[in-house]
Design a protein around this motif. Structure first.
Motif, short mmCIF file in Angstrom:
data_model
loop_
_atom_site.label_atom_id
_atom_site.label_comp_id
_atom_site.label_asym_id
_atom_site.label_seq_id
_atom_site.Cartn_x
_atom_site.Cartn_y
_atom_site.Cartn_z
N LEU A 70 1.25 -0.93 -0.46
CA LEU A 70 0.27 0.05 0.05
C LEU A 70 1.28 0.88 -0.15
O LEU A 70 1.71 1.32 1.04
N VAL A 71 0.43 2.04 -0.99
CA VAL A 71 1.64 3.37 -0.89
C VAL A 71 0.61 4.66 -1.22
O VAL A 71 -0.62 4.28 -1.87
N ARG A 72 1.31 5.84 -0.70
CA ARG A 72 0.57 6.85 -1.11
C ARG A 72 0.75 7.47 -2.25
O ARG A 72 1.58 8.23 -2.51
N GLU A 73 -0.19 7.31 -3.09
CA GLU A 73 0.17 8.27 -4.71
C GLU A 73 -0.61 9.09 -4.12
O GLU A 73 -1.48 9.97 -3.83
N CYS A 74 0.08 10.40 -5.04
CA CYS A 74 0.51 12.29 -4.38
C CYS A 74 -1.28 12.82 -5.52
O CYS A 74 -0.75 14.25 -5.71
N LEU A 109 4.99 9.62 -5.76
CA LEU A 109 4.29 8.75 -4.96
C LEU A 109 4.99 9.52 -3.17
O LEU A 109 5.98 10.07 -3.43
N ARG A 110 4.33 9.49 -2.51
CA ARG A 110 5.06 8.83 -1.25
C ARG A 110 4.80 8.34 -0.40
O ARG A 110 4.05 7.10 -0.46
N LEU A 111 6.51 7.24 0.17
CA LEU A 111 6.79 5.90 0.64
C LEU A 111 7.34 5.93 1.68
O LEU A 111 8.51 6.70 1.92
N VAL A 112 7.00 5.41 2.77
CA VAL A 112 6.77 5.91 4.06
C VAL A 112 8.23 4.72 4.24
O VAL A 112 8.39 3.63 4.01
N VAL A 113 9.08 5.31 5.52
CA VAL A 113 10.27 4.20 5.39
C VAL A 113 9.92 3.30 6.60
O VAL A 113 9.24 3.62 7.58
#
Length: 441
Positions: free
Chosen positions: A342-346, A357-361
């Motif tokens: 699951l990724v954050r498409e901006c 995309l914002r990808l959490v560490v």
């Protein structure tokens, strides 16, 4: 997985400025990666939690206290704030605690923002949405991609003057790109905007930064007539669901916010966690070091993917631009449906687009799953493996977190982040609450 994945991707397509909640995704069938325990579960690169804090022992302690936490009223906000201030070394008269930083943003807007607010974009959505919802003019200063989305303070000040904005906000580090303005740059900005009604520095992700020893301007805010610093506890502690944050300002500004906050705006979970902090400061500090290490390794892994642009970050997330010809929403959907990632498409974030995309560490095993999914989704076949530098090779199977100093990156110019050599080892078992839930632990 196909039916559950389809339900979940429809939720993302229907969302506006923010991603669907974990609980909404779970009800739609995302948590089981196909349901009924037939897969490894979703690996969450969307919600920016600290994966190492609270520790498993702290979660067990919270579980043992669950009945009392849910049964009884919390203490007053003054009591909880006083305890937090004793841990952080702050004067309680300069602090207001809220039910999440968004509650504080709401009251800042209602009480202190007049007709207009200037903010760089892209940024955290509530700084654009909240004032627009109350009829304010929001002056949006676009951060240039050509400069790695770095904020140029002089240009922002000129923009504020040209628009006649009465309030200015910066997020430091910024969300979603993780760009950090050095402390001296923030202070210079505050000096130049001291005639405004209000300047807010949102430091919600600053605990994860390691570019300099101390980037915070909290100590300066209490001495200035028009400055508020906002801090998040849920993000730092990996406990978004508890909903707690705080602001620091001179006693007059902080007092105005405190006076407006509802009685018992802080819940018993928040109180319990705050009163646990003194006993667990060592674990918390170590968790930040591990996230900083993971960020460097994750940036190195992502930077080797052809066509993927990776921007410098000081948050617990990494902002990337997809290769040309790859549709961002389709990439997000396929990563979830085919790989359980699951990724954050901006594309629904003002100032950004579906190119990003914002990808959490996250810890290395999860990053390997992300990279494998990106390779299989963006390219016809997985890329040939790249040998890590010698300093980055795994040192055997022992599940012991690295205990040495975390490397501090040199000052980074605009453009993609280069590969970084750093000590590397296997990872411990500390996970955020959301990770425990989605994995079925």
């Amino acid at each position: 997985m196909a039916e559950a994945g389809s339900n979940v991707t429809e939720l993302f397509r229907a969302s506006t400025a923010h991603s669907p909640s974990y609980f909404t995704l779970s009800r739609a069938g995302a948590a089981g990666h196909g349901g009924a325990g037939d897969g490894p579960g979703i690996t969450d690169f969307c919600i920016p939690c600290n994966p190492y804090f609270p520790t498993p022992a702290m979660f067990d302690d919270l579980g043992d206290r669950l009945r009392d936490i849910l049964t009884y009223y919390p203490s007053s906000a003054d009591t909880i704030t006083a305890e937090l201030c004793s841990v952080l070394g702050l004067n309680p008269q300069t602090v207001a605690m809220g039910n999440g930083s968004t509650e504080l943003i709401t009251w800042i807007d209602h009480l202190l923002v007049r007709e207009s607010l200037a903010v760089p974009v892209p940024t955290f959505g509530r700084w654009t949405d909240q004032p627009m919802e109350t009829g304010k003019r929001v002056d949006m200063f676009p951060l240039p991609e050509t400069n790695g989305f770095a904020l140029d303070p002089a240009s922002f000040v000129d923009f504020v003057r040209s628009r006649g904005s009465r309030t200015a906000v910066i997020c430091n580090p910024n969300n979603p790109d993780g760009g950090l303005l050095p402390r001296h740059g923030v202070l210079a900005l505050l000096d130049q905007l001291q005639d405004l009604d209000l300047v807010v520095v949102d430091e919600s992700f600053l605990e994860f930064a390691d570019a300099e020893a101390d980037s915070s301007v909290v100590a300066d805010a209490v001495l200035r007539p028009n400055t508020i610093v906002l801090r998040s506890l849920g993000k730092n502690f990996g406990l978004h669901g508890v909903r707690f944050g705080y602001l620091v300002a001179n006693p007059g500004l902080a007092g105005r916010i405190r006076a407006a906050l509802p009685k018992w705006n802080l819940n018993s979970f928040a109180e319990t966690v705050v009163f646990m902090l003194k006993e667990h400061q060592t674990e918390y500090t170590q968790s930040l070091r591990l996230v900083q290490r993971d960020r460097q390794e994750m940036i190195w892994q992502l930077s080797r993917l052809p066509g993927l642009t990776v921007y410098p970050s000081q948050g617990n997330f990494v902002y990337v631009r997809r290769p040309e010809g790859v549709d961002g929403a389709a990439l997000r959907d396929r990563l979830l449906e085919e790989h359980g990632v699951l990724v954050r498409e901006c594309g629904n974030k003002i100032g950004s687009s579906s190119r990003y995309l914002r990808l959490v560490v996250r810890p290395q095993p999860d990053v390997q799953r992300l990279v494998a999914g990106l390779e299989r989704t963006m390219y016809a076949a997985p890329q040939a493996p790249t040998q890590r530098p010698a300093a980055v090779q795994a040192q055997g199977p022992a599940l012991v977190p690295y205990q040495g100093p975390v490397p501090v990156p040199a000052s980074q110019g605009p453009g993609p982040m280069p590969a970084l050599a750093l000590p590397y080892g296997a990872y411990g078992s500390g996970t955020a609450a959301v990770d425990r839930l989605v994995s079925g632990a």
